[in-house]
Scaffold this motif. Structure first.
Motif, short mmCIF file in Angstrom:
data_model
loop_
_atom_site.label_atom_id
_atom_site.label_comp_id
_atom_site.label_asym_id
_atom_site.label_seq_id
_atom_site.Cartn_x
_atom_site.Cartn_y
_atom_site.Cartn_z
N TYR A 1 -6.20 6.76 1.31
CA TYR A 1 -5.23 7.84 1.45
C TYR A 1 -5.90 9.21 1.33
CZ TYR A 1 -0.53 5.77 1.63
OH TYR A 1 0.63 5.14 2.04
N TRP A 2 -5.50 10.10 2.22
CA TRP A 2 -5.87 11.51 2.07
C TRP A 2 -5.18 12.07 0.83
CZ3 TRP A 2 -9.13 14.10 5.41
CH2 TRP A 2 -9.40 13.48 6.64
N HIS A 3 -5.87 12.96 0.09
CA HIS A 3 -5.22 13.59 -1.05
C HIS A 3 -5.69 15.03 -1.24
CE1 HIS A 3 -8.48 10.86 -2.34
NE2 HIS A 3 -8.80 11.75 -3.28
N PRO B 1 -1.26 8.85 4.40
CA PRO B 1 -1.98 7.63 4.75
C PRO B 1 -2.91 7.87 5.93
CG PRO B 1 0.27 7.53 5.57
CD PRO B 1 0.17 8.79 4.76
N GLN B 2 -3.85 6.97 6.15
CA GLN B 2 -4.80 7.10 7.25
C GLN B 2 -4.11 7.17 8.61
OE1 GLN B 2 -8.41 7.07 7.69
NE2 GLN B 2 -8.36 7.85 5.60
N GLN C 1 0.83 -1.21 0.00
CA GLN C 1 0.00 0.00 0.00
C GLN C 1 0.86 1.27 0.00
OE1 GLN C 1 -3.95 0.34 0.21
NE2 GLN C 1 -3.06 -1.10 -1.25
N LYS C 2 1.68 1.38 -1.05
CA LYS C 2 2.53 2.56 -1.23
C LYS C 2 2.17 3.24 -2.54
CE LYS C 2 6.55 0.71 1.28
NZ LYS C 2 7.99 0.35 1.17
N GLY D 1 3.94 12.65 4.95
CA GLY D 1 3.17 12.43 3.74
C GLY D 1 4.03 12.27 2.50
N TYR E 1 -10.35 12.31 1.87
CA TYR E 1 -10.22 10.96 1.35
C TYR E 1 -11.58 10.53 0.84
CZ TYR E 1 -12.07 9.20 5.87
OH TYR E 1 -12.83 8.96 6.98
N LEU F 1 -0.28 13.57 -0.57
CA LEU F 1 -0.98 12.42 0.00
C LEU F 1 -0.54 12.17 1.44
CD1 LEU F 1 -0.53 9.77 -2.89
CD2 LEU F 1 -2.22 11.61 -2.74
N ILE G 1 -3.03 5.85 -5.91
CA ILE G 1 -3.32 6.31 -4.55
C ILE G 1 -3.87 5.12 -3.77
CG2 ILE G 1 -4.63 7.94 -3.14
CD1 ILE G 1 -4.91 9.73 -5.60
#
Length: 291
Positions: A220-222, A165-166, A27-28, A203, A143, A163, A216
């Motif tokens: 993921y937040w973006h 991550p959670q 998850q990258k 981030g 997200y 970005l 993404i």
């Protein structure tokens, strides 16, 4: 001080096996630079072509005004014919953006210009969405409600993508019962004295140009900022992690409806309370994290 952002890895191209091993399973995020060179869209899709093929379509427009209690979920701020909107994009900076514009529904012939790539995971084939923006327009940090895996294909112009991550949510001043952070944070140049928790957030950042694909990972937040006028298309796959899939179901079936109910019941008081809570809750988490 600036945000703690590392550059997203870039690959010229990737096989399905390489993508699954190096990016999907861990998850990258990744930018793939030359994955869609064989699509007709690669040579055809630009603002002029969209004006030609969809110019008479009326499109929903959004800007960066704060959320108001009397606005429905994803309710547009304005509408305009696509031809007029593209003329606007090319003539001067504008905050107006198009997002979640369904290609299959609005202009079915555009489907001939792309194919669903085989990344080794099943894509939702009914939801290819287009996003347009003018110079310096941007989305709020957010997200997606379904926490999907997203493949973001960019066309024309340049776009900056930030970005998180959670795992970094506790530092981002998330608004309760929503999918966004405080709307008054400028993630491209944040005031870290006003928003000190952001110093702790780790981030990623990348710049996209025509033909680039950004993966993404799920949830993921973006934050997307258009450096120059352009547009993108997103394809998505459902969240695979049970925790994220559960969050997606909750967001769709419970959270969204509860938030709308409270907006109707309490009006602007509900919005103001949520904005205050974003600060209070983030400060509590920082103090407990430091302790």
């Amino acid at each position: 001080m600036k945000l703690n952002l590392e550059k997203i890895p870039r690959e010229k191209t990737l096989s399905k096996q390489e993508f699954l091993r190096k990016y999907f399973k861990p998850q990258k995020p990744v930018v793939i630079e030359s994955f869609i060179d064989d699509w007709p869209a690669y040579s055809k899709w630009n603002l002029d072509y969209m004006k030609l093929i969809a110019g008479e379509k009326t499109v929903p427009l959004y800007d960066d005004r704060p959320v108001k209690h009397d606005e429905g979920f994803n309710e547009p701020h304005a509408k305009m014919k696509m031809c007029d909107y593209i003329d606007l994009l090319k003539s001067r900076p504008t905050k107006y953006r198009i997002f979640l514009w369904n290609v299959l529904k609005e202009v079915p012939e555009l489907q001939k210009d792309f194919k669903y790539p085989d990344f080794g995971i099943s894509l939702m084939k009914g939801l290819p969405m287009l996003f347009f923006g003018g110079s310096d327009s941007h989305t709020f940090m957010h997200y997606d409600i379904d926490l999907a895996n997203i493949f973001h294909f960019h066309f024309e112009g340049r776009k900056q993508c930030i970005l998180f991550p959670q795992s970094e949510t506790k530092f981002l001043y998330k608004i309760p019962h929503s999918l966004i952070t405080r709307e008054d944070i400028d993630f491209t140049n944040p005031d870290l004295e006003k928003w000190p928790a952001l110093e702790h957030a780790k981030g990623h950042i990348a710049h996209l140009e025509h033909g680039h694909v950004l993966y993404i990972p799920e949830g993921y937040w973006h934050h997307m900022k258009y450096i120059s006028p352009g547009f993108s298309m997103s394809l998505r796959a459902i969240a695979r992690k049970p925790k994220n899939f559960g969050k997606a179901v909750y967001n769709i079936l419970v959270m969204r409806h509860f938030d709308n109910l409270m907006r109707r019941a309490q009006g602007q008081k509900w919005i103001d309370w949520k904005n205050d809570q974003a600060i209070i809750r983030t400060q509590k988490k920082i103090h407990s994290n430091v302790a």
